[in-house]
Motif scaffolding. Structure first.
Motif, PDB file in Angstrom:
ATOM      1  N   THR A  41       8.342  -7.843   3.853  1.00 20.92           N
ATOM      2  CA  THR A  41       9.184  -6.966   3.035  1.00 20.92           C
ATOM      3  C   THR A  41       8.457  -6.525   1.772  1.00 20.92           C
ATOM      4  OG1 THR A  41      11.127  -8.095   3.888  1.00 20.92           O
ATOM      5  CG2 THR A  41      11.417  -6.779   1.892  1.00 20.92           C
ATOM      6  N   TYR A  42       7.726  -7.442   1.133  1.00 24.03           N
ATOM      7  CA  TYR A  42       6.942  -7.081  -0.052  1.00 24.03           C
ATOM      8  C   TYR A  42       5.912  -5.998   0.273  1.00 24.03           C
ATOM      9  CZ  TYR A  42       8.631 -11.056  -2.802  1.00 24.03           C
ATOM     10  OH  TYR A  42       9.398 -11.931  -3.506  1.00 24.03           O
ATOM     11  N   VAL A  43       5.159  -6.216   1.339  1.00 21.06           N
ATOM     12  CA  VAL A  43       4.119  -5.251   1.714  1.00 21.06           C
ATOM     13  C   VAL A  43       4.749  -3.926   2.131  1.00 21.06           C
ATOM     14  CG1 VAL A  43       2.273  -4.798   3.361  1.00 21.06           C
ATOM     15  CG2 VAL A  43       2.486  -7.055   2.339  1.00 21.06           C
ATOM     16  N   ARG A  44       5.857  -3.996   2.815  1.00 27.35           N
ATOM     17  CA  ARG A  44       6.533  -2.772   3.250  1.00 27.35           C
ATOM     18  C   ARG A  44       7.046  -1.969   2.053  1.00 27.35           C
ATOM     19  NH1 ARG A  44      11.487  -2.509   7.495  1.00 27.35           N
ATOM     20  NH2 ARG A  44      11.311  -0.299   7.935  1.00 27.35           N
ATOM     21  N   SER A  45       7.497  -2.662   1.010  1.00 28.19           N
ATOM     22  CA  SER A  45       7.964  -1.940  -0.179  1.00 28.19           C
ATOM     23  C   SER A  45       6.799  -1.222  -0.864  1.00 28.19           C
ATOM     24  CB  SER A  45       8.643  -2.895  -1.157  1.00 28.19           C
ATOM     25  OG  SER A  45       7.701  -3.755  -1.764  1.00 28.19           O
ATOM     26  N   LEU A  46       5.628  -1.842  -0.892  1.00 25.45           N
ATOM     27  CA  LEU A  46       4.451  -1.166  -1.446  1.00 25.45           C
ATOM     28  C   LEU A  46       4.095   0.055  -0.610  1.00 25.45           C
ATOM     29  CD1 LEU A  46       1.966  -0.972  -3.331  1.00 25.45           C
ATOM     30  CD2 LEU A  46       0.773  -2.440  -1.696  1.00 25.45           C
ATOM     31  N   SER A  49       6.570   2.914  -1.283  1.00 27.82           N
ATOM     32  CA  SER A  49       6.374   3.593  -2.564  1.00 27.82           C
ATOM     33  C   SER A  49       5.127   4.472  -2.526  1.00 27.82           C
ATOM     34  CB  SER A  49       6.307   2.586  -3.708  1.00 27.82           C
ATOM     35  OG  SER A  49       5.215   1.722  -3.554  1.00 27.82           O
ATOM     36  N   GLN A  50       4.070   4.013  -1.856  1.00 27.29           N
ATOM     37  CA  GLN A  50       2.872   4.840  -1.722  1.00 27.29           C
ATOM     38  C   GLN A  50       3.162   6.062  -0.845  1.00 27.29           C
ATOM     39  OE1 GLN A  50       0.984   4.180  -3.981  1.00 27.29           O
ATOM     40  NE2 GLN A  50      -0.615   2.719  -3.487  1.00 27.29           N
ATOM     41  N   LEU A  51       3.952   5.882   0.185  1.00 29.93           N
ATOM     42  CA  LEU A  51       4.302   7.001   1.059  1.00 29.93           C
ATOM     43  C   LEU A  51       5.151   8.041   0.323  1.00 29.93           C
ATOM     44  CD1 LEU A  51       4.204   8.237   3.905  1.00 29.93           C
ATOM     45  CD2 LEU A  51       6.286   6.950   4.417  1.00 29.93           C
ATOM     46  N   ARG A  52       6.084   7.580  -0.507  1.00 34.71           N
ATOM     47  CA  ARG A  52       6.887   8.517  -1.296  1.00 34.71           C
ATOM     48  C   ARG A  52       6.015   9.347  -2.223  1.00 34.71           C
ATOM     49  NH1 ARG A  52      10.778   4.362  -1.462  1.00 34.71           N
ATOM     50  NH2 ARG A  52       9.888   3.541  -3.371  1.00 34.71           N
ATOM     51  N   VAL A 101      -3.095   9.978  -8.239  1.00 34.50           N
ATOM     52  CA  VAL A 101      -3.929   8.787  -8.441  1.00 34.50           C
ATOM     53  C   VAL A 101      -3.256   7.833  -9.424  1.00 34.50           C
ATOM     54  CG1 VAL A 101      -6.113   7.979  -9.387  1.00 34.50           C
ATOM     55  CG2 VAL A 101      -6.089   9.888  -7.803  1.00 34.50           C
ATOM     56  N   ARG A 102      -2.717   8.363 -10.510  1.00 31.83           N
ATOM     57  CA  ARG A 102      -2.047   7.511 -11.491  1.00 31.83           C
ATOM     58  C   ARG A 102      -0.810   6.855 -10.891  1.00 31.83           C
ATOM     59  NH1 ARG A 102      -1.083  10.368 -16.950  1.00 31.83           N
ATOM     60  NH2 ARG A 102      -0.776   8.221 -17.617  1.00 31.83           N
ATOM     61  N   ARG A 103      -0.072   7.586 -10.073  1.00 34.08           N
ATOM     62  CA  ARG A 103       1.121   7.031  -9.439  1.00 34.08           C
ATOM     63  C   ARG A 103       0.754   5.929  -8.442  1.00 34.08           C
ATOM     64  NH1 ARG A 103       6.347   6.225 -10.431  1.00 34.08           N
ATOM     65  NH2 ARG A 103       7.250   5.558  -8.479  1.00 34.08           N
ATOM     66  N   ALA A 104      -0.289   6.169  -7.652  1.00 35.17           N
ATOM     67  CA  ALA A 104      -0.716   5.159  -6.680  1.00 35.17           C
ATOM     68  C   ALA A 104      -1.204   3.894  -7.388  1.00 35.17           C
ATOM     69  CB  ALA A 104      -1.809   5.725  -5.779  1.00 35.17           C
ATOM     70  N   GLU A 105      -1.959   4.054  -8.474  1.00 31.85           N
ATOM     71  CA  GLU A 105      -2.431   2.894  -9.228  1.00 31.85           C
ATOM     72  C   GLU A 105      -1.265   2.144  -9.871  1.00 31.85           C
ATOM     73  OE1 GLU A 105      -5.305   4.518 -11.919  1.00 31.85           O
ATOM     74  OE2 GLU A 105      -6.901   4.479 -10.415  1.00 31.85           O
ATOM     75  N   ARG A 106      -0.270   2.867 -10.362  1.00 28.29           N
ATOM     76  CA  ARG A 106       0.894   2.214 -10.956  1.00 28.29           C
ATOM     77  C   ARG A 106       1.660   1.423  -9.898  1.00 28.29           C
ATOM     78  NH1 ARG A 106       5.283   5.937 -13.064  1.00 28.29           N
ATOM     79  NH2 ARG A 106       3.441   7.047 -13.775  1.00 28.29           N
ATOM     80  N   ASN A 107       1.793   1.987  -8.696  1.00 29.24           N
ATOM     81  CA  ASN A 107       2.462   1.257  -7.613  1.00 29.24           C
ATOM     82  C   ASN A 107       1.718  -0.031  -7.285  1.00 29.24           C
ATOM     83  OD1 ASN A 107       4.448   3.195  -7.347  1.00 29.24           O
ATOM     84  ND2 ASN A 107       3.413   4.271  -5.694  1.00 29.24           N
ATOM     85  N   GLU A 108       0.396   0.047  -7.233  1.00 23.71           N
ATOM     86  CA  GLU A 108      -0.395  -1.138  -6.924  1.00 23.71           C
ATOM     87  C   GLU A 108      -0.313  -2.177  -8.042  1.00 23.71           C
ATOM     88  OE1 GLU A 108      -4.271   0.317  -6.078  1.00 23.71           O
ATOM     89  OE2 GLU A 108      -3.653   1.273  -4.215  1.00 23.71           O
ATOM     90  N   LEU A 114       4.183  -8.271  -9.287  1.00 18.84           N
ATOM     91  CA  LEU A 114       5.230  -8.957  -8.538  1.00 18.84           C
ATOM     92  C   LEU A 114       4.666 -10.149  -7.783  1.00 18.84           C
ATOM     93  CD1 LEU A 114       8.167  -8.970  -7.301  1.00 18.84           C
ATOM     94  CD2 LEU A 114       7.167  -7.634  -5.440  1.00 18.84           C
ATOM     95  N   VAL A 115       3.528  -9.963  -7.156  1.00 24.66           N
ATOM     96  CA  VAL A 115       2.940 -11.022  -6.336  1.00 24.66           C
ATOM     97  C   VAL A 115       2.394 -12.161  -7.191  1.00 24.66           C
ATOM     98  CG1 VAL A 115       1.042 -11.521  -4.751  1.00 24.66           C
ATOM     99  CG2 VAL A 115       2.467  -9.546  -4.378  1.00 24.66           C
ATOM    100  N   GLU A 116       1.811 -11.841  -8.333  1.00 25.80           N
ATOM    101  CA  GLU A 116       1.208 -12.876  -9.165  1.00 25.80           C
ATOM    102  C   GLU A 116       2.173 -13.466 -10.180  1.00 25.80           C
ATOM    103  OE1 GLU A 116      -2.329 -11.284 -10.851  1.00 25.80           O
ATOM    104  OE2 GLU A 116      -3.406 -11.357  -8.950  1.00 25.80           O
ATOM    105  N   ASP A 117       3.421 -13.102 -10.129  1.00 23.46           N
ATOM    106  CA  ASP A 117       4.464 -13.643 -11.014  1.00 23.46           C
ATOM    107  C   ASP A 117       4.149 -13.457 -12.491  1.00 23.46           C
ATOM    108  OD1 ASP A 117       5.946 -14.499  -8.878  1.00 23.46           O
ATOM    109  OD2 ASP A 117       5.024 -16.477  -8.847  1.00 23.46           O
ATOM    110  N   ARG A 118       3.728 -12.284 -12.871  1.00 24.91           N
ATOM    111  CA  ARG A 118       3.451 -12.041 -14.298  1.00 24.91           C
ATOM    112  C   ARG A 118       4.620 -11.367 -14.934  1.00 24.91           C
ATOM    113  NH1 ARG A 118      -2.506  -9.565 -14.709  1.00 24.91           N
ATOM    114  NH2 ARG A 118      -3.399 -10.782 -13.088  1.00 24.91           N
TER     115      ARG A 118
END
Length: 118
Positions: A41-46, A49-52, A101-108, A114-118
């Motif tokens: 689910t986490y990977v699918r949400s990324l 968002s990249q697809l959007r 590019v800025r949007r894709a980097e922001r998504n990442e 989210l993954v690293e709990d920051r």
């Protein structure tokens, strides 16, 4: 002088205390590594968002480039095509690419946070 057996040193080993987590604690990274449903689910949400962002960029690109054949067909000036391509189309394409590019980097970055709990 012989040592007293009661004073003998004992070495205790174990994981450091700061590495221990409370029971019930989960890490999204382990969920992704183990390919659980939550990790999927986490990977699918990324990916969504990249697809959007890609669909939005492609839509703007089609709206910019799509009408060009009609513009070129209605005007028969030879220099106008180069002016439209060079001055009217190129700057919006650069801005669109920069936005994407800025949007894709922001998504990442959001995903990593989210993954690293920051």
């Amino acid at each position: 002088m012989p040592q007293d057996p009661a004073e003998r040193r004992v070495v205790v080993t174990g994981p450091p205390r700061r590495a221990r987590r409370a029971s019930g604690y989960y890490r999204p990274r382990t969920e992704i590594d183990e390919q659980t449903t939550l990790g999927h689910t986490y990977v699918r949400s990324l990916m969504r968002s990249q697809l959007r962002a890609a669909i939005a960029g492609f839509t703007v690109l089609v709206l910019l480039v799509g009408p060009l054949p009609l513009v070129f067909a209605t005007t028969r000036r030879t220099g106008l095509e180069w002016a439209v391509l060079g001055f009217c189309l190129y700057p919006p394409l650069v801005l669109l690419a920069r936005w994407y590019v800025r949007r894709a980097e922001r998504n990442e970055k959001d995903f990593v946070r989210l993954v690293e709990d920051r």
